[in-house]
Design a protein around this motif. Structure first.
Motif, PDB file in Angstrom:
ATOM      1  N   LEU A  98      20.886  54.063  39.696  1.00  0.00           N
ATOM      2  CA  LEU A  98      22.131  53.459  38.973  1.00  0.00           C
ATOM      3  C   LEU A  98      22.149  52.132  39.630  1.00  0.00           C
ATOM      4  N   SER A  99      22.644  51.198  38.840  1.00  0.00           N
ATOM      5  CA  SER A  99      22.522  49.730  39.145  1.00  0.00           C
ATOM      6  C   SER A  99      23.817  49.086  38.733  1.00  0.00           C
ATOM      7  N   ILE A 100      24.419  48.418  39.445  1.00  0.00           N
ATOM      8  CA  ILE A 100      25.689  47.550  39.356  1.00  0.00           C
ATOM      9  C   ILE A 100      25.480  46.132  39.371  1.00  0.00           C
ATOM     10  N   VAL A 101      25.694  45.341  38.356  1.00  0.00           N
ATOM     11  CA  VAL A 101      25.380  44.031  38.535  1.00  0.00           C
ATOM     12  C   VAL A 101      26.772  42.951  38.221  1.00  0.00           C
ATOM     13  N   GLN A 102      26.866  42.504  39.332  1.00  0.00           N
ATOM     14  CA  GLN A 102      28.093  41.754  39.375  1.00  0.00           C
ATOM     15  C   GLN A 102      27.733  40.289  39.618  1.00  0.00           C
ATOM     16  N   PRO A 103      27.424  39.297  38.667  1.00  0.00           N
ATOM     17  CA  PRO A 103      26.834  37.846  38.648  1.00  0.00           C
ATOM     18  C   PRO A 103      27.797  36.989  39.272  1.00  0.00           C
ATOM     19  N   ARG A 104      29.188  37.312  39.461  1.00  0.00           N
ATOM     20  CA  ARG A 104      30.205  36.483  39.846  1.00  0.00           C
ATOM     21  C   ARG A 104      30.506  36.566  41.223  1.00  0.00           C
ATOM     22  N   ILE A 105      29.967  37.515  41.993  1.00  0.00           N
ATOM     23  CA  ILE A 105      30.238  38.039  43.077  1.00  0.00           C
ATOM     24  C   ILE A 105      28.896  37.848  44.057  1.00  0.00           C
ATOM     25  N   PRO A 106      28.837  37.316  45.149  1.00  0.00           N
ATOM     26  CA  PRO A 106      27.886  37.050  46.247  1.00  0.00           C
ATOM     27  C   PRO A 106      27.247  38.406  46.483  1.00  0.00           C
ATOM     28  N   ASP A 107      25.739  38.402  46.354  1.00  0.00           N
ATOM     29  CA  ASP A 107      25.153  39.757  46.641  1.00  0.00           C
ATOM     30  C   ASP A 107      25.756  40.555  45.579  1.00  0.00           C
ATOM     31  N   GLY A 108      25.697  40.378  44.326  1.00  0.00           N
ATOM     32  CA  GLY A 108      26.534  41.335  43.522  1.00  0.00           C
ATOM     33  C   GLY A 108      25.670  42.274  42.705  1.00  0.00           C
ATOM     34  N   ILE A 109      24.504  42.570  43.385  1.00  0.00           N
ATOM     35  CA  ILE A 109      23.638  43.635  42.812  1.00  0.00           C
ATOM     36  C   ILE A 109      23.484  44.963  43.786  1.00  0.00           C
ATOM     37  N   SER A 110      24.152  46.019  43.249  1.00  0.00           N
ATOM     38  CA  SER A 110      23.934  47.131  44.183  1.00  0.00           C
ATOM     39  C   SER A 110      23.220  48.529  43.325  1.00  0.00           C
ATOM     40  N   GLU A 111      22.318  49.069  44.097  1.00  0.00           N
ATOM     41  CA  GLU A 111      21.423  50.307  43.389  1.00  0.00           C
ATOM     42  C   GLU A 111      21.587  51.387  44.453  1.00  0.00           C
ATOM     43  N   TRP A 112      21.592  52.570  43.630  1.00  0.00           N
ATOM     44  CA  TRP A 112      21.493  53.931  44.317  1.00  0.00           C
ATOM     45  C   TRP A 112      20.699  54.780  43.355  1.00  0.00           C
ATOM     46  N   GLU A 113      19.823  55.756  44.061  1.00  0.00           N
ATOM     47  CA  GLU A 113      19.052  56.692  43.437  1.00  0.00           C
ATOM     48  C   GLU A 113      19.446  58.033  44.061  1.00  0.00           C
ATOM     49  N   CYS A 114      19.415  59.062  43.073  1.00  0.00           N
ATOM     50  CA  CYS A 114      19.325  60.458  43.250  1.00  0.00           C
ATOM     51  C   CYS A 114      18.218  61.233  42.371  1.00  0.00           C
ATOM     52  N   SER A 115      18.449  62.463  42.746  1.00  0.00           N
ATOM     53  CA  SER A 115      17.514  63.295  41.833  1.00  0.00           C
ATOM     54  C   SER A 115      18.370  63.887  40.592  1.00  0.00           C
ATOM     55  N   LEU A 116      17.513  64.454  39.820  1.00  0.00           N
ATOM     56  CA  LEU A 116      18.348  64.922  38.270  1.00  0.00           C
ATOM     57  C   LEU A 116      19.118  66.068  38.602  1.00  0.00           C
TER      58      LEU A 116
END
Length: 216
Positions: free
Chosen positions: A51-69
């Motif tokens: 899962l990835s969230i991209v917020q270009p108008r916020i500093p360090d605006g990329i957050s990612e997280w992984e999990c199993s099915l």
């Protein structure tokens, strides 16, 4: 949605700049992933979820997280049970700042109203003096009170403007400040037609200490 090498990746683009959102254990993102897996799972072998969230108008605006099915499907089972309660109207109400922020019923929600009235008036707690720990706790608990009152006022105003009665309240004409949509064009027309010299359209004002400090 990106699928490859056994991984289903869901990317959510958020253009707002007010609130930073984390992808870690994000329920909204996991719901998106469940929908994506339902649509594509029969066509592609999926073992992992990213899962990835991209917020270009916020500093360090990329957050990612992984999990199993398996983790995602367990979440899906939990959500299915909660959704059944909500559809039946039997789900619990848990009002709070984060969960009420984007709710369409936030102005008229009875659970939120009762919670904020309890926090605002707190008649069962009357210490003679508050210590710093209590001050911090009250500030934290009462954070949604002002926002709730603002939401309530906005709703009451919309009802009054629509011609519906809200006892004790009415809509009255407010004061507005006019501004230039294009000051340069307006001043240019005034100078060419009637105002001369140009200096008549401006006032000289002293700079503030902060402005002078910046200039120096």
């Amino acid at each position: 949605i990106l699928i490859g090498e056994g991984t289903l990746q869901v990317v959510d683009f958020k253009y707002g700049k007010g609130v930073a959102v984390s992808a870690e254990e994000n329920p909204q993102m996991k719901l998106y992933a469940l929908g994506a897996y339902k649509a594509c799972g029969m066509l592609y072998p999926v073992r992992n979820i990213k899962l990835s969230i991209v917020q270009p108008r916020i500093p360090d605006g990329i957050s990612e997280w992984e999990c199993s099915l398996e983790h995602l499907m367990a979440f899906g089972g939990y959500v299915k049970q909660r959704a059944a309660l909500a559809i039946e109207g039997n789900g619990p109400y848990v009002p709070g700042d984060s969960q009420c922020r984007f709710c369409r019923a936030k102005a008229r929600c009875r659970a939120r109203a009762e919670e904020n009235v309890k926090l605002a008036f707190a008649i069962d707690k009357k210490p003679p003096l508050l210590n710093n720990e209590e001050v911090g706790q009250y500030l934290k608990q009462g954070g949604d009170v002002a926002r709730w009152l603002a939401d309530l006022k906005d709703y009451a105003l919309s009802e009054c403007l629509a011609g519906r009665n809200v006892p004790g309240w009415k809509a009255v004409e407010g004061r507005s400040a006019r501004g230039w949509s294009d000051m340069d064009e307006a001043f240019d027309r005034l100078i060419k037609s009637s105002i001369a010299p140009e200096e008549m359209l401006w006032e000289k004002r002293p700079l503030s200490p902060a402005q002078v400090e910046k200039l120096v």
